[in-house]
Write a protein that holds these residues in place. Structure first.
Motif, PDB file in Angstrom:
ATOM      1  N   GLN A 910      26.230  34.251  56.132  1.00 15.31           N
ATOM      2  CA  GLN A 910      26.925  34.893  57.270  1.00 15.31           C
ATOM      3  C   GLN A 910      27.725  34.111  57.934  1.00 15.31           C
ATOM      4  N   GLU A 911      28.777  34.663  58.773  1.00 14.81           N
ATOM      5  CA  GLU A 911      29.917  33.992  59.465  1.00 14.81           C
ATOM      6  C   GLU A 911      29.095  33.042  60.456  1.00 14.81           C
ATOM      7  N   GLY A 912      29.613  31.795  60.347  1.00 21.58           N
ATOM      8  CA  GLY A 912      28.915  30.948  61.617  1.00 21.58           C
ATOM      9  C   GLY A 912      27.626  30.621  61.485  1.00 21.58           C
ATOM     10  N   GLN A 913      27.065  30.987  60.366  1.00 19.49           N
ATOM     11  CA  GLN A 913      25.540  30.405  60.054  1.00 19.49           C
ATOM     12  C   GLN A 913      25.478  29.612  58.704  1.00 19.49           C
ATOM     13  N   ASP A 914      24.780  28.665  58.714  1.00 18.94           N
ATOM     14  CA  ASP A 914      24.609  27.672  57.579  1.00 18.94           C
ATOM     15  C   ASP A 914      23.594  28.170  56.886  1.00 18.94           C
ATOM     16  N   SER A 915      23.675  28.238  55.422  1.00 15.99           N
ATOM     17  CA  SER A 915      22.547  28.942  54.686  1.00 15.99           C
ATOM     18  C   SER A 915      21.904  27.842  53.812  1.00 15.99           C
ATOM     19  N   GLN A 916      22.412  26.534  53.778  1.00 12.82           N
ATOM     20  CA  GLN A 916      21.966  25.416  53.102  1.00 12.82           C
ATOM     21  C   GLN A 916      22.016  24.113  53.952  1.00 12.82           C
ATOM     22  N   TYR A 917      20.971  23.088  53.568  1.00 13.92           N
ATOM     23  CA  TYR A 917      21.073  21.974  54.165  1.00 13.92           C
ATOM     24  C   TYR A 917      21.106  21.206  53.204  1.00 13.92           C
ATOM     25  N   ALA A 918      21.712  19.906  53.371  1.00 12.01           N
ATOM     26  CA  ALA A 918      21.837  18.789  52.640  1.00 12.01           C
ATOM     27  C   ALA A 918      20.874  17.580  53.173  1.00 12.01           C
ATOM     28  N   VAL A 919      19.974  17.175  52.335  1.00  9.10           N
ATOM     29  CA  VAL A 919      19.189  16.170  52.733  1.00  9.10           C
ATOM     30  C   VAL A 919      19.668  14.773  52.106  1.00  9.10           C
ATOM     31  N   VAL A 920      20.238  13.815  52.717  1.00  9.83           N
ATOM     32  CA  VAL A 920      20.857  12.805  52.329  1.00  9.83           C
ATOM     33  C   VAL A 920      19.993  11.311  52.722  1.00  9.83           C
ATOM     34  N   CYS A 921      19.610  10.487  51.936  1.00 10.67           N
ATOM     35  CA  CYS A 921      19.088   9.120  52.191  1.00 10.67           C
ATOM     36  C   CYS A 921      19.456   7.772  51.914  1.00 10.67           C
ATOM     37  N   SER A 922      19.854   7.226  52.434  1.00 12.82           N
ATOM     38  CA  SER A 922      20.491   5.892  52.080  1.00 12.82           C
ATOM     39  C   SER A 922      19.359   4.680  52.422  1.00 12.82           C
ATOM     40  N   GLU A 923      19.746   3.395  52.150  1.00 10.99           N
ATOM     41  CA  GLU A 923      18.873   2.270  52.567  1.00 10.99           C
ATOM     42  C   GLU A 923      18.461   2.164  53.714  1.00 10.99           C
ATOM     43  N   LYS A 924      19.074   2.853  54.712  1.00 14.16           N
ATOM     44  CA  LYS A 924      18.790   2.520  56.083  1.00 14.16           C
ATOM     45  C   LYS A 924      18.581   3.857  56.758  1.00 14.16           C
ATOM     46  N   GLN A 925      19.160   5.048  56.745  1.00  6.38           N
ATOM     47  CA  GLN A 925      18.922   6.188  57.269  1.00  6.38           C
ATOM     48  C   GLN A 925      18.622   7.564  56.481  1.00  6.38           C
ATOM     49  N   ALA A 926      18.415   8.613  57.091  1.00  5.77           N
ATOM     50  CA  ALA A 926      18.550   9.849  56.537  1.00  5.77           C
ATOM     51  C   ALA A 926      19.046  10.779  57.370  1.00  5.77           C
ATOM     52  N   LYS A 927      19.675  11.709  56.870  1.00  7.92           N
ATOM     53  CA  LYS A 927      20.521  12.682  57.545  1.00  7.92           C
ATOM     54  C   LYS A 927      20.096  14.163  57.008  1.00  7.92           C
ATOM     55  N   VAL A 928      20.199  15.089  57.693  1.00 12.42           N
ATOM     56  CA  VAL A 928      20.276  16.546  57.406  1.00 12.42           C
ATOM     57  C   VAL A 928      21.280  17.291  57.743  1.00 12.42           C
ATOM     58  N   VAL A 929      22.117  17.680  56.819  1.00  8.43           N
ATOM     59  CA  VAL A 929      23.590  18.241  57.382  1.00  8.43           C
ATOM     60  C   VAL A 929      23.548  19.776  56.840  1.00  8.43           C
ATOM     61  N   GLY A 930      23.900  20.563  57.715  1.00  9.89           N
ATOM     62  CA  GLY A 930      23.911  21.902  57.487  1.00  9.89           C
ATOM     63  C   GLY A 930      25.548  22.313  56.682  1.00  9.89           C
ATOM     64  N   LEU A 931      25.152  23.195  55.760  1.00  9.75           N
ATOM     65  CA  LEU A 931      26.195  23.572  54.739  1.00  9.75           C
ATOM     66  C   LEU A 931      26.757  25.247  55.001  1.00  9.75           C
ATOM     67  N   PRO A 932      27.823  25.574  55.035  1.00  6.48           N
ATOM     68  CA  PRO A 932      29.076  25.090  54.857  1.00  6.48           C
ATOM     69  C   PRO A 932      29.648  24.121  56.018  1.00  6.48           C
ATOM     70  N   SER A 933      29.003  24.320  57.249  1.00  8.37           N
ATOM     71  CA  SER A 933      29.649  23.916  58.456  1.00  8.37           C
ATOM     72  C   SER A 933      29.679  22.351  58.452  1.00  8.37           C
ATOM     73  N   GLN A 934      28.931  21.666  57.689  1.00  9.58           N
ATOM     74  CA  GLN A 934      28.702  20.027  57.545  1.00  9.58           C
ATOM     75  C   GLN A 934      28.627  19.450  58.778  1.00  9.58           C
ATOM     76  N   SER A 935      27.770  20.087  59.592  1.00  6.49           N
ATOM     77  CA  SER A 935      27.122  19.659  60.933  1.00  6.49           C
ATOM     78  C   SER A 935      25.853  18.913  60.678  1.00  6.49           C
ATOM     79  N   CYS A 936      25.689  17.666  61.067  1.00  6.65           N
ATOM     80  CA  CYS A 936      24.664  16.884  61.156  1.00  6.65           C
ATOM     81  C   CYS A 936      23.465  17.531  62.246  1.00  6.65           C
ATOM     82  N   PHE A 937      22.151  18.000  61.625  1.00 11.26           N
ATOM     83  CA  PHE A 937      21.262  18.333  62.435  1.00 11.26           C
ATOM     84  C   PHE A 937      20.355  17.518  62.977  1.00 11.26           C
TER      85      PHE A 937
END
Length: 1154
Positions: A910-937
């Motif tokens: 739907q317009e203006g709402q994310d329908s997926q979340y990308a979980v990314v983990c590195s050697e130091k951090q973890a982030k959860v990013v909403g898609l398609p907005s690419q906003s870090c939650f």
């Protein structure tokens, strides 16, 4: 096995001490409130489950002939116990000292272990996880030999000083009875006889024990009279002694390869002296000395000749350098060659009684790296088929994968093709080590472990229900031509490793589609399909790829080289199109004027037709080629997508995307070209450098292309020499620095880490990086104590950005996308996540004819440290698995083949709402990013002082979590998507390189790592599995009746010819022998405490005492019952009397008179 840890669970919302930051919500998290997180801290607990594989560096062995249990001790203080297939147990002495001897209390469910630190321990085996009941630590004498007679509670302990002490096994206290060496030998020797190397009691007279001293003296000691009956002297040192069952003769093995047989009553000289493997001179002189016979056993049979089994004793000039076991039976002598040196052997016999005919039926041979059981009852002495998973190290393990909760039909499919690979010629009898019972656990789901090896083989193991069984073995080296050995006139080799050019470096496996993709150390990738039908491939499909990275990276090391650098993309058609092996290659390793190698792969693909058995069959071979005299870079990451028909692999030069359906190269780009010109994370151009270090930023599982830096200044003909290392000490500093740099620059592989074989010094420098035995221990430990801060500054760090991870997904590559589409997400060692959009033709014939489109969409997010793993969640927080093509038989007729189909795409967002979340983990951090907005939650700083070695998004029974393993030994789990800390355990305070490179998580709270070069340790971080572990584990002890003692016979009983018993309590007890010196040994109770010790001891020793107590208790209870019965009878009589009186009182009265 079951070692629980005092874990510090982290309350929801709080931060673990090893984590420097909390999961901080970012703007716009309100739409994430709809996701209900079900995982809590109480769902997690960490404990070891089971250890698989061959005991590393074995040192001793024992067998219980009634319980049929085998025990193996190691040089690191471990004890492994084996019963029937699937019944295994691992125990560990806290001191870590080598186990020098093991002794079972036969059919008692107990084991005595003697260690090199002069301690003796009593283990209780009547519980699923054995525990130590007693420990006796000797202070003044070194233990050299132990002997526990059958059905005795008194343990004889021989020492280095030549003395013998006696220990009560029930109380683990020393007796005051001591046999001193000077009294044992008296005047028979003028010097000290040396350590005690043997103790045994006469099979027919328990009151006489035989004591063997190292110098060659043997003493028959009378326990009652406290004196020596006979002394037997020999010039050669003794290694072992064996009684003949009738107690009249014994045989000694000596250091000169001789066997001497002595009559008990004739101590002057041996009755027989033989040199089994010595050449007999014709002039009657003594035969030439041979190698020492380290052990001999003499076993009698009722129906025929005795068996003499011995190890060693071969002639010094024999051509056979292998260790051998010799079996002499009557006039026949069989010499059985072993693959590895013999540590110990035991002859298995029908009876546990030493005074009966032994009737041997098998020999268990413990080798340095194998366990062999020989059948003595069949002609030719065949070996038994070993049911234990002891062949993990058959070739050194280079990578490990763990898949829990696999498709249920996968294990039967692999077993069906693997069962055809079994060797023939095994004994037809059942495996003789058959004790114990399987566990009754209900937690069972399909689990598969995949191991890659140095010889290019891949093994699939069934790991369900804490067992391990090999299913199928794939040999990838069959695809290539075998290298010719000894050809001195050949052109210089194009191989980039000196040894094991086929070693598996990383692999990507899709269990649902059964597609397998493997990458090897020679910069090659092989794609396999699974088929149940045999086929012959006339020509192996080959795709050569020229990956050269940036222009400045391909400077020729030879100033005379006139090959101009070629842009990395577009790739010349000649280097990317499939080639047939039969055609001559245009580019040769060297031209007539010694130009650098160019456009040549490292290995030659097989040109003859390839017969492929049912199982995994080659679909396509991809090889990276040399570029202007420089070897191709090792592959650091790999992924396969069966639904897209694509394989992607990357290294420090960039990445390549291959369409394995069309056998074509779709994309070949350097890492810098993936960034868009306006990308804020684009790297700065590097300064030109003439000297090049090809693998300065490669992960440690690359193999062979990390040649020394001087290589770039040498001519190609000397490149091979520069890859050799003269000695470990010279390279120690460089090794430490390179591994440090390598860990600060790159990541280990996704889902697969390497650990190569030990002890090889002459190998390429990068191979040394992967060597497990790092020359300097401090250098090894320091690798994990430093911070891998992203602020490390070096030219190599800034200039070499390798691809560290891939993930295929149906997602939103761009912010403007309204519906998900096929995409490829890749992470780099600089912490960047880049996205490639894939445009796939429709399925069917069009998919095989139309090209696949690949376009770069720039950067998604940037994290500190290299990217380890990526995953995608839907709007409800459930994991989105990569799409796959369901498996179908690839060799079926065309009309039977199922059409390729892609899973239906999810509904548009739907317009203006994310329908997926990308979980990314590195050697130091973890982030959860909403898609398609690419906003870090959500963002969580996992660690500041250390770095994450392995991270995976795993499915638990109650939900999803992110599991991390840090270099400081901590295992952590974070909730998804909020990244709340749920578990933080300091599991491995001293992390070593092998564990760091092989640790991997799997679903349902399972994990494993290679704890030694030969053993896999499985652990769980699931509370549910920990709770059910006791039920899943097997039982070592089974209540069994001890066989009846042999009949003495009428005449033996009449004339006293039978076995003479001895009341050892009268001799060794405190009343008769007094107390031992307190300073001699210290008694230490077991770690379970007194109550636990009493409970555990109830099943170990002292059956008679327990029976007496039980009878007394029973008698007492019967007496109480009798008293109660009498009281009840008296009460009943009284009640009857009162009732009768009442009846008489009222029987004549009317109802109205009552």
């Amino acid at each position: 096995m079951l070692k629980k840890f005092n874990i510090r669970k982290v309350l929801d919302g709080l931060t673990a001490s090893s984590s420097s930051g909390t999961a901080s919500p970012q703007p716009g998290t309100n739409q994430n409130d709809v996701i209900q997180e079900t995982l809590q801290s109480e769902h997690f607990q960490l404990c070891k489950t089971v250890r698989h594989g061959f005991p590393y560096q074995p040192s001793s062995m024992a067998f219980d002939p009634v319980q049929k249990i085998l025990a193996i001790g190691t040089q690191s203080g471990a004890v492994r116990l084996f019963g029937r297939a699937g019944v295994e147990c691992y125990c560990q002495h806290d001191s870590g000292a080598a186990v020098i001897q093991l002794q079972f209390l036969v059919n008692e469910g107990a084991l005595v272990s003697a260690l090199a630190d002069d301690s003796v321990h009593l283990w209780n085996l009547r519980q699923k996880q054995p525990a130590i009941l007693h420990t006796l630590k000797f202070n003044r004498e070194r233990i050299t030999f132990c002997h526990l007679p059958f059905q005795s509670k008194w343990l004889y302990i021989g020492t280095e000083k030549g003395n013998i002490h006696i220990v009560n096994v029930e109380s683990f206290t020393l007796s005051g009875y001591v046999i001193m060496w000077n009294k044992a030998i008296e005047l028979s020797s003028k010097s000290h006889p040396g350590p005690v190397v043997h103790i045994s009691d006469n099979p027919m007279d328990e009151g006489k024990i035989l004591i063997g001293f190292e110098c060659g003296t043997v003493v028959l000691w009378d326990l009652k009279c406290k004196k020596a009956d006979y002394r037997y002297n020999h010039d050669e040192a003794i290694h072992s002694v064996a009684w003949h069952h009738e107690g009249k003769q014994f045989t000694c093995s000596h250091s000169d390869g001789t066997l001497t047989t002595w009559n008990v009553r004739v101590p002057a000289k041996p009755t027989i002296t033989i040199t089994p493997h010595g050449k007999q001179p014709k002039d009657g002189k003594k035969p030439e000395p041979c190698k020492p016979i380290l052990k001999v056993e003499y076993k009698t049979t009722r129906a025929g000749d005795a068996f003499v089994v011995m190890s060693g004793g071969l002639s010094y000039d024999t051509g056979c350098r292998r260790s051998c076991l010799t079996v002499m039976h009557g006039k026949s002598t069989a010499v059985l060659e072993m693959d590895y040196p013999i540590v110990d052997f035991l002859t298995l016999c029908e009876t546990p009684y030493p005074n009966d005919f032994q009737e041997p039926y098998a020999v268990v041979v413990l080798l340095e790296k194998d366990l062999v059981v020989i059948d003595l009852e069949q002609i030719g002495y065949p070996i038994f088929e070993n049911p234990y998973p002891l062949s993990i190290h058959e070739s050194p393990v280079t990578c490990v994968e763990y898949f829990a909760d696999c498709p249920p039909e996968l294990i039967p499919a692999l077993y069906s093709v693997g069962s055809r690979q079994k060797r023939q010629g095994y004994s037809k009898k059942e495996w003789p080590i058959s004790g114990g019972n399987w566990g009754q656990g209900t937690l069972s789901y399909p689990e598969i472990i995949v191991t890659g090896h140095a010889d290019g083989s891949i093994k699939f193991w069934d790991a369900s229900a804490i067992m391990l069984q090999v299913l199928y073995k794939l040999k990838t080296a069959k695809v290539f031509e075998k290298a010719l050995k000894g050809g001195k006139e050949e052109k210089p080799s194009t191989e980039i490793v000196d040894e094991d050019p086929f070693a598996i470096q990383t692999l990507s496996w899709c269990p649902e589609s059964r597609m397998l993709c493997v990458a090897g150390v020679s910069a090659h990738v092989i794609i396999y399909r699974f088929s149940k039908q045999e086929m012959t491939t006339e020509v192996v499909q080959l795709l050569e790829v020229r990956m050269q990275g940036e222009l400045n990276d391909v400077d020729s090391p030879d100033p005379a080289g006139d090959h101009p650098p070629t842009p990395s993309t577009p790739v010349p058609p000649s280097s990317s199109s499939p080639t047939q092996e039969g055609e001559p290659s245009e580019a040769q390793p060297f031209t007539s004027d010694d130009r650098p190698r160019d456009n040549v792969p490292c290995l030659k693909v097989r040109s003859a037709p390839l017969k492929q058995s049912p199982g995994y069959q080659v679909e396509l071979v991809i090889q990276l080629v040399w570029v202007s005299g420089e070897p191709p870079q090792q592959i650091t990451s790999l992924a396969v997508s069966s639904s897209d028909g694509l394989v992607v692999f990357g290294n420090s030069s960039g990445l390549a995307v291959v369409d394995y359906l069309q056998k074509s190269l779709l994309l070949n780009m350097s890492t810098s070209e993936l960034y868009s010109p306006s990308d804020p994370y684009q790297r700065q151009p590097r300064s030109p450098r003439k000297t090049r270090q090809p693998s300065g930023a490669l992960s440690d599982n690359s193999d062979g292309n990390n040649v020394s830096e001087e290589k770039s200044n040498k001519s190609p003909t000397s490149a091979k020499m520069s890859k050799k290392i003269s000695s470990p000490t010279e390279q120690k500093t460089g090794l430490e620095e390179r591994v440090r740099q390598q860990h600060s620059n790159t990541l280990p592989y996704k889902r697969c880490f390497c650990c190569m074989k030990e002890g090889k010094e002459s190998r390429s420098l990068l191979y040394v990086h992967r060597t497990l035995s790092v020359p300097d221990v401090n250098a090894k430990d320091s690798l994990f104590s430093r911070s891998r801060s992203s602020s490390v500054t070096s030219i190599e760090r800034e200039s070499r950005e390798a691809i560290s991870s891939f993930h295929f997904s149906e997602s939103f590559p761009r912010k403007t996308d309204s519906s998900p589409s096929p995409s490829l997400w890749l992470g780099t060692t600089q912490g960047t996540v880049l996205v490639l959009s894939l445009s796939l033709p429709p399925t069917g014939d069009q998919r095989l004819q139309q090209p696949v489109g690949v376009s770069s969409c720039g950067t998604l997010v940037r994290l500190k440290g290299g990217i380890l793993t990526m995953a995608f969640l839907d709007s409800l927080g459930a994991v989105l698995h990569p799409s796959y093509e369901p498996w179908s038989e690839p060799n079926a007729p065309d009309e039977e083949k199922t059409r390729r189909r892609r899973p239906a795409s999810p509904p548009p967002t739907q317009e203006g709402q994310d329908s997926q979340y990308a979980v990314v983990c590195s050697e130091k951090q973890a982030k959860v990013v909403g898609l398609p907005s690419q906003s870090c939650f959500f963002k969580h700083n996992i660690t500041e002082s250390s770095f994450v070695l392995r991270a995976d998004v795993v499915q638990m029974a109650a939900g999803l979590c992110l599991a991390c393993f840090c270099a400081n030994g901590h295992i952590m789990t974070l909730s998804l998507p909020s990244l709340r800390p749920l578990l933080d355990v300091n599991y491995l305070p001293l992390t070593d390189m092998r564990i760091a490179r092989t640790f991997c998580f799997s679903n349902l709270g399972q994990a494993l790592y290679l704890t030694s070069p030969t053993e896999i340790q499985r652990i769980t971080y699931s509370q549910e599995t920990c709770d059910n572990l006791q039920e899943m584990m097997g039982e070592l002890f089974t209540p069994l009746e001890t066989p009846e003692a042999p009949n003495r016979g009428f005449f033996k009983g009449l004339f006293g010819g039978g076995a003479q018993s001895l009341d050892r309590e009268d001799l060794f007890g405190e009343t008769a022998a007094g107390k031992a010196s307190r300073s001699l040994a210290q008694h230490i109770p077991g770690p379970q405490g007194m109550e636990g010790m009493k409970g555990a001891a109830s099943g170990v020793v002292g059956d008679l005492a327990r029976a007496r107590i039980a009878l007394d208790e029973r008698g007492q209870k019967l007496g109480e019952l009798e008293d109660r019965t009498a009281a009840m009878m008296a009460s009943a009589d009284s009640f009857s009397k009162h009732a009768h009186d009442m009846m008489l009182k009222y029987k004549d009265k009317k109802w109205y008179q009552l």
